[in-house]
Enzyme design. Structure first.
Site, short mmCIF file in Angstrom:
data_model
loop_
_atom_site.label_atom_id
_atom_site.label_comp_id
_atom_site.label_asym_id
_atom_site.label_seq_id
_atom_site.Cartn_x
_atom_site.Cartn_y
_atom_site.Cartn_z
N GLY A 1 -11.01 -2.64 -2.45
CA GLY A 1 -9.80 -3.17 -1.83
C GLY A 1 -9.93 -4.68 -1.73
N CYS B 1 2.43 -7.26 5.73
CA CYS B 1 3.36 -7.27 6.87
C CYS B 1 4.50 -8.27 6.67
CB CYS B 1 2.61 -7.62 8.16
SG CYS B 1 1.18 -6.58 8.46
N THR C 1 -9.24 1.13 1.22
CA THR C 1 -8.22 1.53 0.23
C THR C 1 -6.82 1.61 0.82
OG1 THR C 1 -9.07 3.76 0.64
CG2 THR C 1 -9.70 2.73 -1.41
N GLY C 2 -6.69 1.33 2.12
CA GLY C 2 -5.36 1.23 2.71
C GLY C 2 -4.63 2.55 2.84
N ARG D 1 5.24 -1.50 0.00
CA ARG D 1 3.83 -1.65 0.30
C ARG D 1 3.27 -2.93 -0.30
NH1 ARG D 1 0.19 0.04 4.05
NH2 ARG D 1 -1.90 -0.35 3.26
N GLU E 1 17.43 8.47 10.28
CA GLU E 1 16.20 8.88 10.96
C GLU E 1 16.30 10.36 11.33
OE1 GLU E 1 13.10 7.63 11.90
OE2 GLU E 1 12.85 9.59 12.83
N THR F 1 -19.18 5.63 7.73
CA THR F 1 -18.71 7.00 7.48
C THR F 1 -19.87 7.97 7.66
OG1 THR F 1 -19.26 6.98 5.13
CG2 THR F 1 -17.12 6.04 5.74
N TYR G 1 -19.13 2.33 4.50
CA TYR G 1 -18.26 1.97 5.62
C TYR G 1 -16.80 2.11 5.20
CZ TYR G 1 -22.62 0.12 7.44
OH TYR G 1 -23.91 0.01 7.88
N GLY H 1 -2.05 -4.16 10.86
CA GLY H 1 -2.82 -5.24 10.25
C GLY H 1 -3.87 -5.81 11.18
#
Lengths: 138, 449
Positions: free
Chosen positions: B9, B44, B112-113, B133, B179, B272, B278, B300
């Site tokens: 990433g 963002c 990896t988001g 994204r 919605e 992990t 991690y 974020g």
């Protein structure tokens, strides 16, 4: 002095691509990091420098500069023996953000191979072009 | 031999992880890998480019390429990780020219988001349906606008859905928000606060449809609208903001444990279940400081903090991540909406007994020109009388109040502490009585009567 984007580049200095400027002062050379480098590092909080009498070698790290988020080796643009270390920078690292080309110089050295090594550095106009290419690259 | 750290990433969590790793280990070889063309940019910020507040998408790039040079970070763009082998300690990559490579690591950081999720609804393969994204996603939306789109439907009234919907409206697009739940921003605001935001959005000309389930995307090649709960809504472009799912495919395949929230399970050091591996950011879990349960924060601000902890530990340092409160803030047109901790609904759902209080005030002294309304709601747990959440809506002076409450919650502040807190005042900036103290007093009265 010109500004490329937001970055100052004074005339009369030589520049390395490792973010250093040098100023030839008679037999001695004064050196420090550029405005571009300090702005990328942001608020500098710690500087590690060698002692007077130590030697530096071109393209070799001699210390480091650290900000809240970043850290960078200080890579000497020239070889030589250190005459003076700027103690003000180690006690007040923030002056690197305020005046990188002036009172925040890092070392004064007696160069051992100036004529040969100077050729590898950029003069003012080359440095301006290089900074422009950095900005263009994003 | 220097320690080799590979970061899968190259965005918020990744760059902070790599930077922290460099600070902890000056000699390590640190490599960041991203399949994208751009690295280290603010996802963002994308809705605010669509809305015209930011000139162009590339302005969102936070770190110029020289940053990686100065920090001696090896950034590889357009290089996709195809496999992680935690036994052989290697990652396999393929670049956009099709060249494959195997990189060895001593420590691995997975950032990896998360990916936008689109449920299997009929017609979802039609052109003109966008998720938000990446910069590429944002550029496609702007392109659709330049090609003449006049109307849009945004599906999902969460934070991202509403930010994009507002951006589209600001770009001159007639926008409808659809919605499924009976209120907007359901994960942040209680219904009463959400209604205020909804009314404001409606006065700005936005059409908001609640309790509508999307059944179909209509159109032949290009989307022409949707059908939601039987109602046909025409649109030139559709933004699908159903939510995001942690991107855990590589990790799962590598035998890395996934937690109950579907994100990667990590301990307080962001490690992990596999030693030396991690995870941080949107793909990783965090412990919620009030519920003490894992939560997928998807923010974020959490990503960068987790990344810093993961990077420090991966480089042999020591750092822990204390958890989250879900503090979040955003701006719709001229209205700021902020939240921290639990809202009343979620407090009840996790079995707590909340007392709430709400107060309206002004952002400056009432005689001072430009004073704007502001509304504060706090949530207090009845037995320990601790503040466990706040929601604030106003034109200004929201963000740092949210931060103040968040810090108070972390220090286990009671509602009495908040009522008696020492606060500042000047007419151009606030009222004499701090609203947070007044709302705390209101809650105390409710607790004692």
């Amino acid at each position: 002095m010109v500004k490329v984007d937001d970055y100052e580049i004074p005339e009369g200095l030589h520049y390395s691509k490792d973010w250093f400027w040098i100023k030839v002062e008679g037999e001695k050379v004064r050196m420090g990091i550029t405005d571009y480098a300090q702005k990328q590092l942001r608020e500098i909080v710690f500087v590690e420098l060698p002692a007077a009498g130590d030697t530096v070698s071109a393209n070799t790290p001699f210390g480091s500069v650290e900000s809240v988020k970043a850290v960078s080796d200080l890579i000497s643009p020239l070889s030589g023996t250190i005459d003076q270390v700027n103690q003000e920078v180690t006690s007040k690292p923030e002056i690197l953000n305020e005046d990188p080309f002036g009172k925040a110089w890092l070392l004064i050295i007696t160069p051992s191979n100036l004529n040969a090594e100077l050729g590898a550095l950029m003069d003012f106009s080359k440095s301006v072009d290089w900074h422009k290419s950095l900005i263009a690259k994003g | 031999m220097p320690r080799r750290i590979v970061v899968v990433g190259a965005h918020a969590a990744a760059v902070d992880a790599a930077s922290a790793a460099r600070k902890a280990d000056r000699k390590a070889e640190i490599t960041l890998l991203t399949a994208e063309k751009y690295a280290g940019y603010s996802r963002c910020g994308i809705p605010f480019v669509i809305g015209g507040h930011i000139r162009k998408f590339t302005d969102l790039i936070v770190y110029p390429s020289t940053y990686y040079q100065i920090m001696k970070l090896n950034l590889r763009r357009e290089t996709k990780v195809t496999n992680i082998d935690t036994k052989a300690n290697v990652v396999e990559t393929i670049d956009n020219a099709g060249k494959t490579e195997t990189l060895e690591y001593d420590n691995l950081i997975i950032t990896t988001g998360a990916n936008p999720f689109v449920p299997p609804i009929k017609g979802r393969e039609l052109q003109g349906i966008f998720t938000i994204r990446t910069i590429d996603d944002g550029e496609k939306v702007l392109q659709a606008i330049h090609q003449g789109a006049k109307t849009a439907v945004v599906i999902g009234a969460g934070l991202i859905g509403l930010e994009v919907a507002v951006g589209l409206a600001e770009a001159g697009i007639k926008t409808t928000i659809v919605e499924m739940l009976p209120q907007i921003i359901p994960t942040m605001l209680d219904t009463d606060m959400a209604r205020d935001v909804q009314e404001m959005l409606e006065t700005k000309g936005m059409n908001i449809l609640l309790e509508k389930r999307v059944e179909e995307f209509i159109g032949t090649d290009h989307v022409e609208g949707i059908i939601a709960s039987g109602e046909k809504i025409k649109a030139d472009l559709v933004v699908a903001a159903f939510g995001v799912r942690p991107n855990t495919e590589l990790a799962e395949k590598a035998g890395i444990a996934i937690g109950e929230t579907r994100a990667i399970r990590v301990n307080a050091r962001m490690e992990t279940n596999i030693r030396g591996v991690y995870a941080a950011g949107d793909c990783a879990e965090a412990i919620h400081m009030i519920t003490q349960r894992p939560a997928p924060p998807q923010l974020g601000t959490v990503a960068v903090k987790q990344g810093k902890v993961a990077g420090t530990n991966a480089a042999g340092g020591y750092a822990i991540f204390p958890g989250i409160l879900g503090s979040a803030v955003t701006k719709f047109f001229d209205t700021v909406v902020g939240v921290t901790g639990l809202n009343e609904y979620f407090a009840q759902r996790v079995g707590l007994d909340p007392i709430t209080a709400t107060i309206r005030g002004l952002t400056r002294a009432q005689y001072y020109p430009g004073a704007q309304p502001i509304k504060v709601k706090i949530v207090v747990e009845r037995e320990l009388e601790r503040v466990i959440g706040a929601q604030i809506i106003g034109a200004e002076e929201v963000t740092q109040r949210i931060n103040a409450v968040s810090m108070g919650i972390q220090k286990q502040m009671t509602v009495h502490d908040l009522a008696k807190s020492d606060t500042c005042y000047a007419p151009p900036l606030c009222e004499t009585w701090e609203l947070l103290s007044l709302v705390a007093e209101a809650a105390i009265i409710k607790l004692t009567r």
